[in-house]
Design an enzyme around this catalytic site. Structure first.
Site, mmCIF file in Angstrom:
data_model
loop_
_atom_site.group_PDB
_atom_site.id
_atom_site.type_symbol
_atom_site.label_atom_id
_atom_site.label_comp_id
_atom_site.label_asym_id
_atom_site.label_seq_id
_atom_site.Cartn_x
_atom_site.Cartn_y
_atom_site.Cartn_z
ATOM 1 N N PHE A 201 45.168 47.374 44.789
ATOM 2 C CA PHE A 201 46.186 47.163 45.812
ATOM 3 C C PHE A 201 47.548 47.493 45.198
ATOM 4 O O PHE A 201 47.843 47.076 44.078
ATOM 5 C CB PHE A 201 46.149 45.717 46.306
ATOM 6 C CG PHE A 201 47.010 45.506 47.510
ATOM 7 C CD1 PHE A 201 46.560 45.864 48.773
ATOM 8 C CD2 PHE A 201 48.283 44.988 47.391
ATOM 9 C CE1 PHE A 201 47.366 45.703 49.895
ATOM 10 C CE2 PHE A 201 49.096 44.823 48.503
ATOM 11 C CZ PHE A 201 48.636 45.180 49.751
ATOM 12 N N ASP B 128 42.623 39.504 40.285
ATOM 13 C CA ASP B 128 43.236 39.309 41.608
ATOM 14 C C ASP B 128 42.093 39.005 42.569
ATOM 15 O O ASP B 128 41.199 39.839 42.771
ATOM 16 C CB ASP B 128 43.994 40.582 42.001
ATOM 17 C CG ASP B 128 44.657 40.478 43.377
ATOM 18 O OD1 ASP B 128 44.164 39.700 44.221
ATOM 19 O OD2 ASP B 128 45.646 41.199 43.608
ATOM 20 N N TYR C 91 45.960 33.927 52.830
ATOM 21 C CA TYR C 91 46.034 34.274 54.263
ATOM 22 C C TYR C 91 44.862 35.124 54.731
ATOM 23 O O TYR C 91 44.764 35.449 55.900
ATOM 24 C CB TYR C 91 47.362 34.972 54.608
ATOM 25 C CG TYR C 91 47.794 36.055 53.646
ATOM 26 C CD1 TYR C 91 47.188 37.298 53.657
ATOM 27 C CD2 TYR C 91 48.812 35.821 52.729
ATOM 28 C CE1 TYR C 91 47.586 38.285 52.768
ATOM 29 C CE2 TYR C 91 49.212 36.794 51.837
ATOM 30 C CZ TYR C 91 48.595 38.030 51.867
ATOM 31 O OH TYR C 91 48.984 39.003 50.978
ATOM 32 N N LYS C 92 43.960 35.488 53.820
ATOM 33 C CA LYS C 92 42.799 36.288 54.239
ATOM 34 C C LYS C 92 41.630 35.334 54.530
ATOM 35 O O LYS C 92 41.632 34.655 55.542
ATOM 36 C CB LYS C 92 42.448 37.310 53.164
ATOM 37 C CG LYS C 92 43.577 38.298 52.864
ATOM 38 C CD LYS C 92 43.115 39.309 51.816
ATOM 39 C CE LYS C 92 44.256 40.142 51.275
ATOM 40 N NZ LYS C 92 44.824 41.062 52.235
ATOM 41 N N ARG D 20 38.386 49.799 57.847
ATOM 42 C CA ARG D 20 37.867 48.618 57.128
ATOM 43 C C ARG D 20 37.407 47.560 58.126
ATOM 44 O O ARG D 20 38.097 47.280 59.109
ATOM 45 C CB ARG D 20 38.983 47.932 56.331
ATOM 46 C CG ARG D 20 39.603 48.670 55.241
ATOM 47 C CD ARG D 20 40.384 47.718 54.324
ATOM 48 N NE ARG D 20 41.360 46.849 55.012
ATOM 49 C CZ ARG D 20 42.141 45.984 54.385
ATOM 50 N NH1 ARG D 20 42.036 45.812 53.076
ATOM 51 N NH2 ARG D 20 43.015 45.240 55.039
HETATM 52 C C1 LIG Z 1 44.327 42.731 46.252
HETATM 53 C C2 LIG Z 1 45.640 42.326 46.862
HETATM 54 N N1 LIG Z 1 46.625 41.850 46.071
HETATM 55 C C3 LIG Z 1 47.809 41.478 46.600
HETATM 56 C C4 LIG Z 1 48.049 41.557 47.961
HETATM 57 C C5 LIG Z 1 49.339 41.189 48.595
HETATM 58 O O1 LIG Z 1 50.224 40.481 47.840
HETATM 59 P P1 LIG Z 1 51.313 39.541 48.543
HETATM 60 O O2 LIG Z 1 50.608 38.253 48.893
HETATM 61 O O3 LIG Z 1 52.371 39.387 47.523
HETATM 62 O O4 LIG Z 1 51.794 40.227 49.773
HETATM 63 C C6 LIG Z 1 47.047 42.032 48.807
HETATM 64 C C7 LIG Z 1 47.301 42.136 50.255
HETATM 65 O O5 LIG Z 1 46.554 42.565 51.064
HETATM 66 C C8 LIG Z 1 45.827 42.435 48.230
HETATM 67 O O6 LIG Z 1 44.855 42.929 49.011
#
Ligand SMILES: Cc1ncc(COP(=O)(O)O)c(C=O)c1O
Length: 415
Positions: A129, A198, A223-224, A374
Site C-alpha cells: 500500500f 502491516d 476501519y476495515k 476487488r
Molecule cells: C495496507 C494498508 N496500510 C495502510 C493503509 C492506510 O493508512 P491510513 O490509516 O494512515 O490511511 C491502508 C488503507 O487502505 C492499507 O490498505
C-alpha cells in the site's frame, strides 16, 4: 444467465452450516445492497449509533470536561486494546490505539531503525500500500537511511547485513495474497534485521499470531474488518521484548509518564502508554469500542473458516460463470487473505456498473497494468447467498456489456 453446477440452494446450505451463521444480525446492511467492500470500510455494527449518540449527548453535551474522569475516556485505549489483542495474537497491554496507520508506521519505523543504529537500510516491497512506502521513504530521508525495494516473491533476498527493518503488509491490498509471517520474520531475524507487519487487511479477517511469529512491530487500521468507522484509529504493537529499548519519536504530552504533572522535560511512560502522543480521539475510539462488540464470542478459527468458505465459493463461481477472468488472488488457502481480486481492462467501469446494481466492491489502480476489481469478504456479515448473487451480477454485467456505458467511465475522487 448461464446455469452451472453450483446452485443458489447450495449457497443457502452453506449459510445454514456456517460457523458464523447469525453474526450478520449484528450489523446494519442496507436493503438491496451486497456489501463486498469491508476490506475498505467495514459495515456499521448495531450499537455504534446508540453509543455515539450517548457519547455526544450525555458524555460530551452534559458531562463536558468531567467526562474525562466520569465517563472513563482515559480507559478507552486499554479497553479497545484488550478487544483487538486476541485477533492478532498479542496481549492488550502491548498495543497502543489512537493514531492513523501512517503515523503508527512512522513511529514504529523510526523506533526500529534506532534499535539497529549500525544498519542503514529499510526494506519495503514495491506493491505494498503506497503509504507504507511513502512513510519508509520519509523515515529514510529523516534519519539518513536508504529505502530498498524487495521482490514480493522473495522479500528475504533483499535482507542483508545492512538492513535494519523489513516492513511488509501481511495481506496485499490489491491481490489479497498473504505472506508467511512466521517464516519471513524468522528469516529477517536470522539476518539480524527486525520485522514489521502491516495488518490492515488481516486484523479481524484472518488469524494473526504476532507472538507465535516472534514479530517485532505491527500496525493495523480499524476501519476495515474491525468496523470502527471511517477514519477509525489504528493500532500499534511493539513486541514486549523491545518495549524497554524502543523509542518512538512523537514525544507528545499524552505519552509522558505524568501528563498532568506538566513537567518541562519529557519522560516517556512505561510500555505502550509511552506510544501515545496527543489527546485521545474520544469520538473515534468510542465508535471503535462499540463496534468491536460484533466480535464477542467469535474465534479467529471461526472467522477463518467462514472467510475461506466465502472466497472459495466466489472463486469457484467465477470459474464457472465467468471463465477466463484474470484472477490475481492465490487459490492456495495458506496464501489467501479474505478478498478476491481480478484484473480487467475496464475494471473501474465494471465496478461502477456493479455498484449501480447494488453490488459494492471497489477498484484499485495498478500503474501501467490493467486495474484491479476487488471484492472483500468480511466473514462476520457476508453470506454465501450474497456471494452467489454477486457472481450472477458480474456475469450479467459482462454479458450485456453494461460496463461499457460511458456513464461508468468517469472516475470519482475516491475509487
Ligand atoms: C495496507 C494498508 N496500510 C495502510 C493503509 C492506510 O493508512 P491510513 O490509516 O494512515 O490511511 C491502508 C488503507 O487502505 C492499507 O490498505
Amino acid at each position: 444467465m448461464t446455469t452451472g453446477t453450483i446452485t443458489r440452494a447450495d449457497a443457502e446450505r452453506l449459510d445454514v452450516s456456517s460457523p458464523l451463521a447469525g453474526t450478520r444480525e449484528r450489523f446494519r446492511i442496507p436493503e438491496g445492497v451486497i456489501y463486498l467492500d469491508g476490506n475498505s470500510l467495514g459495515a456499521l455494527p448495531l450499537g455504534v449509533a446508540d453509543r455515539m449518540a450517548s457519547v455526544v449527548e450525555d458524555e460530551w453535551g452534559t458531562g463536558l470536561i468531567r467526562s474525562w474522569n466520569a465517563a472513563g475516556w482515559m480507559e478507552l485505549v486499554g479497553r479497545i486494546s484488550a478487544r483487538i489483542a486476541p485477533l492478532v495474537g498479542v496481549r492488550g497491554e502491548d498495543l497502543h490505539v489512537g493514531d492513523s496507520t501512517s503515523v503508527s508506521l512512522f513511529k514504529s519505523m523510526v523506533a526500529a531503525a534506532r534499535l539497529r543504529p549500525e544498519r542503514s537500510v529499510i526494506v519495503v516491497e514495491p506493491s505494498t500500500f503506497p503509504t507504507d512506502g511513502y512513510i519508509a521513504a520519509g523515515v529514510a530521508d529523516l534519519l539518513g537511511l536508504q529505502l530498498r525495494w524487495c521482490d514480493p516473491a522473495d522479500p528475504l533476498a533483499a535482507v542483508d547485513e545492512d538492513v535494519a527493518l523489513l516492513s511488509l503488509t501481511h495481506v496485499d491490498f490489491r491481490t489479497g495474497a498473504m505472506f508467511d509471517m512466521a517464516g519471513i520474520t524468522a528469516g529477517a531475524h536470522a539476518r539480524g534485521a527486525l520485522a514489521q507487519w502491516d495488518l490492515c487487511h488481516s486484523a479481524g479477517a484472518v488469524p494473526v499470531d504476532l507472538t507465535g511469529a516472534d514479530a517485532d512491530f505491527a500496525v493495523g487500521c480499524s476501519y476495515k474488518y474491525l468496523n470502527g468507522g471511517p477514519g477509525a484509529p489504528a493500532f500499534t504493537w511493539v513486541s514486549p521484548r523491545l518495549q524497554d529499548q524502543a523509542r518512538q519519536p512523537v514525544t507528545g504530552w499524552m505519552g509522558h509518564a505524568a501528563p498532568f504533572a506538566m513537567q518541562r522535560d519529557y519522560a516517556a511512560a512505561d510500555g505502550m502508554a509511552g506510544w501515545a502522543s496527543g489527546t485521545h480521539p474520544v469520538l473515534a475510539l468510542s465508535s471503535l469500542d462499540a463496534a468491536l462488540g460484533a466480535f464477542d464470542g467469535v474465534s479467529t478459527d471461526q472467522l477463518r473458516a467462514a472467510s475461506l468458505s466465502l472466497t472459495d465459493l466466489f472463486l469457484a463461481l467465477l470459474d464457472e460463470r465467468v471463465p477466463g477472468l484474470d484472477v490475481v488472488t492465490p487459490s492456495d488457502h495458506a496464501r489467501r487473505g479474505s478478498q478476491v481480486s481480478f484484473r480487467h481492462p475496464h475494471a473501474y467501469a465494471l465496478v461502477q456498473a456493479l455498484i449501480a446494481r447494488g453490488v459494492i466492491g471497489d477498484y484499485r489502480d495498478d500503474g501501467d497494468r490493467d486495474g484491479i476489481a476487488r471484492f472483500g469478504f468480511a466473514p462476520l456479515y457476508v453470506t454465501h447467498t450474497e456471494v452467489y448473487d454477486a457472481v450472477e451480477h458480474i456475469a450479467a454485467v459482462l454479458a450485456a456489456e453494461e460496463h461499457l456505458d460511458p456513464a461508468y467511465a468517469t472516475r470519482n475522487a475516491v475509487t
